[in-house]
Design a protein around this motif. Structure first.
Motif, PDB file in Angstrom:
ATOM      1  N   ILE A 145       0.891  -1.173  -0.085  1.00  0.00           N
ATOM      2  CA  ILE A 145       0.039  -0.094   0.064  1.00  0.00           C
ATOM      3  C   ILE A 145       0.843   1.407  -0.091  1.00  0.00           C
ATOM      4  O   ILE A 145       1.679   1.416   0.817  1.00  0.00           O
ATOM      5  N   GLY A 146       0.740   1.965  -0.951  1.00  0.00           N
ATOM      6  CA  GLY A 146       1.482   3.174  -1.015  1.00  0.00           C
ATOM      7  C   GLY A 146       2.868   2.925  -0.999  1.00  0.00           C
ATOM      8  O   GLY A 146       3.812   3.966  -0.581  1.00  0.00           O
ATOM      9  N   GLY A 147       3.495   1.928  -1.768  1.00  0.00           N
ATOM     10  CA  GLY A 147       4.617   1.623  -1.903  1.00  0.00           C
ATOM     11  C   GLY A 147       5.403   1.023  -0.559  1.00  0.00           C
ATOM     12  O   GLY A 147       6.571   0.822  -0.356  1.00  0.00           O
ATOM     13  N   LYS A 148       4.535   0.597   0.389  1.00  0.00           N
ATOM     14  CA  LYS A 148       4.957   0.002   1.637  1.00  0.00           C
ATOM     15  C   LYS A 148       4.223  -1.333   1.882  1.00  0.00           C
ATOM     16  O   LYS A 148       3.208  -1.520   1.476  1.00  0.00           O
ATOM     17  N   THR A 149       5.042  -2.250   2.707  1.00  0.00           N
ATOM     18  CA  THR A 149       4.569  -3.391   2.796  1.00  0.00           C
ATOM     19  C   THR A 149       3.727  -3.631   4.239  1.00  0.00           C
ATOM     20  O   THR A 149       4.195  -3.245   5.264  1.00  0.00           O
ATOM     21  N   LEU A 150       2.552  -4.101   3.888  1.00  0.00           N
ATOM     22  CA  LEU A 150       1.855  -4.590   5.087  1.00  0.00           C
ATOM     23  C   LEU A 150       1.492  -5.969   5.349  1.00  0.00           C
ATOM     24  O   LEU A 150       1.198  -6.687   4.363  1.00  0.00           O
ATOM     25  N   ALA A 151       2.084  -6.459   6.365  1.00  0.00           N
ATOM     26  CA  ALA A 151       2.261  -7.677   6.716  1.00  0.00           C
ATOM     27  C   ALA A 151       0.506  -8.334   6.677  1.00  0.00           C
ATOM     28  O   ALA A 151      -0.402  -7.796   7.104  1.00  0.00           O
ATOM     29  N   LYS A 152       0.708  -9.576   6.304  1.00  0.00           N
ATOM     30  CA  LYS A 152      -0.730 -10.329   6.341  1.00  0.00           C
ATOM     31  C   LYS A 152      -1.084 -10.582   7.647  1.00  0.00           C
ATOM     32  O   LYS A 152      -0.470 -10.376   8.575  1.00  0.00           O
ATOM     33  N   ALA A 211      -7.258  -3.349  12.510  1.00  0.00           N
ATOM     34  CA  ALA A 211      -8.411  -2.074  12.758  1.00  0.00           C
ATOM     35  C   ALA A 211      -7.760  -0.914  11.661  1.00  0.00           C
ATOM     36  O   ALA A 211      -6.772  -0.790  11.536  1.00  0.00           O
ATOM     37  N   ILE A 212      -8.936  -0.496  11.158  1.00  0.00           N
ATOM     38  CA  ILE A 212      -8.813   0.624  10.095  1.00  0.00           C
ATOM     39  C   ILE A 212      -9.237   1.793  11.072  1.00  0.00           C
ATOM     40  O   ILE A 212     -10.374   2.051  11.245  1.00  0.00           O
ATOM     41  N   TYR A 213      -8.488   2.781  11.204  1.00  0.00           N
ATOM     42  CA  TYR A 213      -8.673   4.104  11.644  1.00  0.00           C
ATOM     43  C   TYR A 213      -8.546   4.919  10.309  1.00  0.00           C
ATOM     44  O   TYR A 213      -7.275   5.021   9.833  1.00  0.00           O
ATOM     45  N   THR A 214      -8.976   6.280  10.400  1.00  0.00           N
ATOM     46  CA  THR A 214      -8.815   7.187   9.381  1.00  0.00           C
ATOM     47  C   THR A 214      -8.858   8.652  10.085  1.00  0.00           C
ATOM     48  O   THR A 214      -9.576   8.779  11.054  1.00  0.00           O
ATOM     49  N   ASP A 216      -9.666  17.408   1.579  1.00  0.00           N
ATOM     50  CA  ASP A 216      -8.990  16.825   0.379  1.00  0.00           C
ATOM     51  C   ASP A 216      -8.348  15.394   0.329  1.00  0.00           C
ATOM     52  O   ASP A 216      -8.024  14.838  -0.811  1.00  0.00           O
ATOM     53  N   SER A 217      -8.139  14.923   1.372  1.00  0.00           N
ATOM     54  CA  SER A 217      -7.501  13.560   1.589  1.00  0.00           C
ATOM     55  C   SER A 217      -7.722  12.965   2.650  1.00  0.00           C
ATOM     56  O   SER A 217      -8.197  13.665   3.794  1.00  0.00           O
ATOM     57  N   TRP A 218      -7.433  11.735   3.049  1.00  0.00           N
ATOM     58  CA  TRP A 218      -7.662  11.056   4.303  1.00  0.00           C
ATOM     59  C   TRP A 218      -6.623  10.318   4.529  1.00  0.00           C
ATOM     60  O   TRP A 218      -5.722   9.803   3.648  1.00  0.00           O
ATOM     61  N   GLU A 219      -6.213  10.332   5.815  1.00  0.00           N
ATOM     62  CA  GLU A 219      -5.022   9.440   6.403  1.00  0.00           C
ATOM     63  C   GLU A 219      -5.618   8.159   6.998  1.00  0.00           C
ATOM     64  O   GLU A 219      -6.374   8.100   7.537  1.00  0.00           O
ATOM     65  N   ALA A 242       0.778  -0.154  11.917  1.00  0.00           N
ATOM     66  CA  ALA A 242       1.795  -0.895  11.357  1.00  0.00           C
ATOM     67  C   ALA A 242       1.825  -0.206   9.766  1.00  0.00           C
ATOM     68  O   ALA A 242       2.871  -0.445   9.298  1.00  0.00           O
ATOM     69  N   LEU A 243       1.104   0.659   9.222  1.00  0.00           N
ATOM     70  CA  LEU A 243       1.163   1.413   8.217  1.00  0.00           C
ATOM     71  C   LEU A 243       0.201   2.580   8.141  1.00  0.00           C
ATOM     72  O   LEU A 243      -1.008   2.332   8.603  1.00  0.00           O
ATOM     73  N   LYS A 244       0.783   3.440   7.469  1.00  0.00           N
ATOM     74  CA  LYS A 244      -0.272   4.655   7.030  1.00  0.00           C
ATOM     75  C   LYS A 244      -0.070   5.022   5.624  1.00  0.00           C
ATOM     76  O   LYS A 244       0.928   4.975   5.061  1.00  0.00           O
ATOM     77  N   ALA A 245      -1.294   5.340   5.133  1.00  0.00           N
ATOM     78  CA  ALA A 245      -1.234   5.635   3.753  1.00  0.00           C
ATOM     79  C   ALA A 245      -2.332   6.846   3.517  1.00  0.00           C
ATOM     80  O   ALA A 245      -3.237   7.160   4.348  1.00  0.00           O
TER      81      ALA A 245
END
Length: 273
Positions: A77-84, A88-91, A96-99, A121-124
């Motif tokens: 995601i976004g050039g970064k690896t997220l392990a399997k 939880a998804i937080y935003t 104009d955009s979401w983190e 673990a990852l931000k995009a």
């Protein structure tokens, strides 16, 4: 009698619909299983983004318990690896955009009481657009499917935020092909050839595999059909016609009208009927 009525009244539970009903989405992307579990709040004539959901603040991305996503493979995601695994998804919605943040602790009800940055673990960044209609119930969808990835779409009211992700289909399939080729059967050669032609890889190699498949299972009309298409792609018109005729004969014998029809169409296209 009276005691039993009291016991019943205290243990009985009323069933009623939830204001934010639970949803579960299961989607295969390439060879990767993606599962979403979340709740779906409604607009109910409220001002959503910038109102009920403030800009610039962490949002649970739904309602009730954590919105959860599970990947069966490592994804990009976004050039970064997220392990399997499950996250939880937080935003953090903005105009104009979401983190989008994938949080390793998915056991919370809503936002964690204490945010732990080490669990991110990852931000995009998800791109945002205004849609020409209003989505009453919040939804998360897995769209734009391909062998190599898809897009997570977060949609509510008149806002849609989209986040692309990639899956390791190519690597997994090639590894599987290499492993199986040590002792493949007709179905293995057929699957390998099919993947190669559908992925735009080496057609000559695909042809070698499909020839082995048809030699091992000579009555498989679907394999002969695939062989004819590969031969046509390679410019081997005479061979393609021969393979299509073989496929059609076998399909007629098996009483498979669909393959008979497809082969007839190809033979007409190639000037053989």
């Amino acid at each position: 009698m009276c005691a039993s009525i009291v016991a019943f009244s205290t243990s009985a539970q009323i069933e009623a619909p939830q204001p934010s009903p639970a949803a579960k989405v299961e989607q295969t992307v390439g060879l990767t299983n993606v599962t979403l579990e979340y709740s779906r709040p409604a607009v109910r004539e409220r001002d959503i983004f910038g109102g009920l959901v403030p800009y610039g603040e962490v949002w649970r991305t739904g309602a009730n318990a954590n919105t959860k996503i599970t990947f069966s493979d490592d994804v990009e995601i976004g050039g970064k690896t997220l392990a399997k695994g499950t996250y939880a998804i937080y935003t953090i919605p903005n105009k104009d955009s979401w983190e989008v943040m994938f949080y390793t602790d998915s056991s919370n009800w809503g936002n964690p009481q204490e945010w732990d940055e080490s669990k991110v673990a990852l931000k995009a960044t998800a791109k945002v657009e205004t849609i020409p209609f209003s989505m009453e119930s919040f939804g998360i969808f897995v769209n734009e499917l391909s062998n190599d990835g898809a897009v997570l779409d977060f949609v509510w009211a008149n806002t849609a935020a989209s986040l692309a992700f990639k899956v390791p289909t190519d690597a997994r399939t090639l590894a599987s092909i290499e492993k199986v080729m040590n002792g493949p059967g007709a179905g293995d050669y057929y699957s390998a050839a099919s993947f190669y032609i559908e992925s735009g890889k080496d057609l000559k190699q695909a042809h070698e595999w499909i020839k082995k498949a048809t030699s091992m299972q000579e009555d498989a009309f679907w394999m002969w059909r695939r062989r004819s298409l590969i031969e046509a792609e390679l410019g081997m018109k005479k061979e393609a016609i021969s393979s299509a005729q073989k496929s059609m004969q076998l399909a007629e014998k098996a009483k498979n009208a669909d393959y008979v029809k497809m082969n007839k169409a190809s033979l007409k296209e190639w000037g053989a009927m």
